[in-house]
Scaffold this active site. Structure first.
Site, mmCIF file in Angstrom:
data_model
loop_
_atom_site.group_PDB
_atom_site.id
_atom_site.type_symbol
_atom_site.label_atom_id
_atom_site.label_comp_id
_atom_site.label_asym_id
_atom_site.label_seq_id
_atom_site.Cartn_x
_atom_site.Cartn_y
_atom_site.Cartn_z
ATOM 1 N N SER A 1 32.100 30.109 31.925
ATOM 2 C CA SER A 1 32.635 28.825 31.478
ATOM 3 C C SER A 1 34.135 28.654 31.745
ATOM 4 C CB SER A 1 32.327 28.587 29.993
ATOM 5 O OG SER A 1 30.923 28.541 29.786
ATOM 6 N N GLY B 1 27.543 29.559 31.449
ATOM 7 C CA GLY B 1 26.841 28.281 31.420
ATOM 8 C C GLY B 1 26.668 27.699 30.031
ATOM 9 N N GLU C 1 31.490 39.319 33.155
ATOM 10 C CA GLU C 1 30.919 38.038 32.752
ATOM 11 C C GLU C 1 30.088 38.232 31.486
ATOM 12 O OE1 GLU C 1 30.605 35.154 36.318
ATOM 13 O OE2 GLU C 1 28.865 36.459 36.393
ATOM 14 N N LYS D 1 25.209 29.530 42.746
ATOM 15 C CA LYS D 1 23.858 29.815 42.233
ATOM 16 C C LYS D 1 22.821 29.025 43.049
ATOM 17 C CE LYS D 1 25.987 30.989 37.864
ATOM 18 N NZ LYS D 1 25.942 31.047 36.411
ATOM 19 N N HIS E 1 24.732 40.244 39.172
ATOM 20 C CA HIS E 1 24.920 39.095 38.289
ATOM 21 C C HIS E 1 23.914 39.159 37.141
ATOM 22 C CE1 HIS E 1 25.219 35.030 36.779
ATOM 23 N NE2 HIS E 1 26.391 34.970 37.390
ATOM 24 N N ASN F 1 30.558 30.767 42.485
ATOM 25 C CA ASN F 1 29.149 31.152 42.609
ATOM 26 C C ASN F 1 28.312 29.889 42.429
ATOM 27 O OD1 ASN F 1 26.594 32.172 42.440
ATOM 28 N ND2 ASN F 1 26.947 33.367 40.561
ATOM 29 N N GLU G 1 22.168 36.992 35.824
ATOM 30 C CA GLU G 1 20.912 36.263 36.075
ATOM 31 C C GLU G 1 19.968 37.107 36.934
ATOM 32 O OE1 GLU G 1 22.897 32.753 37.492
ATOM 33 O OE2 GLU G 1 23.645 32.422 35.469
HETATM 34 P P1 13P Z 1 29.650 29.280 34.515
HETATM 35 O O1 13P Z 1 31.056 29.145 35.034
HETATM 36 O O2 13P Z 1 28.779 28.104 34.839
HETATM 37 O O3 13P Z 1 29.633 29.643 33.058
HETATM 38 O O4 13P Z 1 28.977 30.518 35.299
HETATM 39 C C1 13P Z 1 29.667 31.711 35.371
HETATM 40 C C2 13P Z 1 28.952 32.582 36.318
HETATM 41 O O5 13P Z 1 27.853 33.037 36.046
HETATM 42 C C3 13P Z 1 29.571 32.861 37.619
HETATM 43 O O6 13P Z 1 28.906 33.871 38.295
#
Ligand code: 13P
Length: 249
Positions: free
Chosen positions: A212, A172, A166, A11, A94, A9, A96
């Site tokens: 992560s 992150g 997640e 983003k 997601h 992803n 976010e």
């Molecule tokens: P990270 O791997 O940067 O923690 O992000 C995970 C994520 O949100 C994938 O959709």
């Protein structure tokens, strides 16, 4: 057998030239695992990415979509538009999107329906926040997210659904759920599915872990029996790291 999947992803990262460069890097990597590989660039770069990866074994997927087929929804993108450029899978739910764009379970149920109605595959994301885990509420939160957005579906729909757990506190942050925490939650998710749809369906649905994931921890996380792959954020922006994760199976 469940599919093993590693999805990157991206983003809101990578402009067009950076997208081209990262795809060139990815094409040069050697694959030693059978996992399905996907990348999710931003909307503006989906077409270029899907053209650049035509005929390859890397699938280009979208990070979001709207539930309507078309109409007065300024700034939005429909399932049909994605399909018209060769994108057949979409990430929905997601954290976010839930946090910054107020996407609710009810809205996500509509998006899931719209994607499935167009024959798309959905990677459906969910996960608890840190406060939920501290209060030992993580299973209730995750169970509700799944039930509210997906349990109106018929069993057959799950052929086109991939789940992605997640935990928000691990996205992150550099803090990963331990392999045991991931396994415990994935087993709970599978049981939740089995209770509603039976073991056959529950055993077929791939459940990815995200938060992560890095080359250094992927192998241990992926070794857990109910973890069928990963949804990778930061580490998917580097071709070496992403393929180290793909090859961790
Ligand atoms: P990270 O791997 O940067 O923690 O992000 C995970 C994520 O949100 C994938 O959709």
């Amino acid at each position: 057998m469940r599919k093993q999947i590693v999805a990157g992803n991206w983003k809101m990262n990578n402009d067009l030239s950076q997208t081209d460069a990262l795809i060139s890097d990815l094409k040069g990597k050697t694959r030693t695992s059978d996992a399905e590989v996907m990348i999710a660039p931003t909307f503006t770069n989906l077409y270029a990415a899907s053209q650049a990866l035509k005929g390859s074994d890397i699938e280009v997927v979208a990070q979001n979509m709207h539930f309507a087929e078309n109409g007065a929804y300024t700034g939005e993108i429909s399932a049909g538009m994605l399909k018209s450029i060769g994108v057949n899978t979409v990430i929905l739910g997601h954290s976010e999107r839930r946090e910054y764009f107020n996407e609710t379970d009810e809205l996500l149920a509509k998006k899931v329906d719209a994607a499935l109605a167009k024959g798309m595959r959905v990677i459906f994301c969910f996960g608890e926040e840190l406060a939920d885990r501290k209060a030992s509420n993580e299973e209730t939160v995750v169970g509700d997210q799944i039930k509210n957005a997906l349990f109106h579906l018929e069993a057959a729909a799950f052929q086109n659904i991939v789940l992605a757990y997640e935990p928000v506190w691990a996205i992150g942050t550099g803090e990963t759920a331990s392999p045991e925490q991931a396994q415990d939650m994935h087993a709970f998710i599978r049981k939740t599915l089995a209770d509603k749809y039976g073991n056959n369906i529950a055993d077929q649905v791939s459940i990815l872990y995200g938060g992560s994931v890095k080359p250094s921890n992927a192998e241990e996380i992926f070794s857990k029996p109910d973890v069928d792959g990963g949804l990778i954020g930061g580490a998917s922006l580097n071709a070496d790291d992403f393929f180290a994760i793909v090859n961790a199976f």
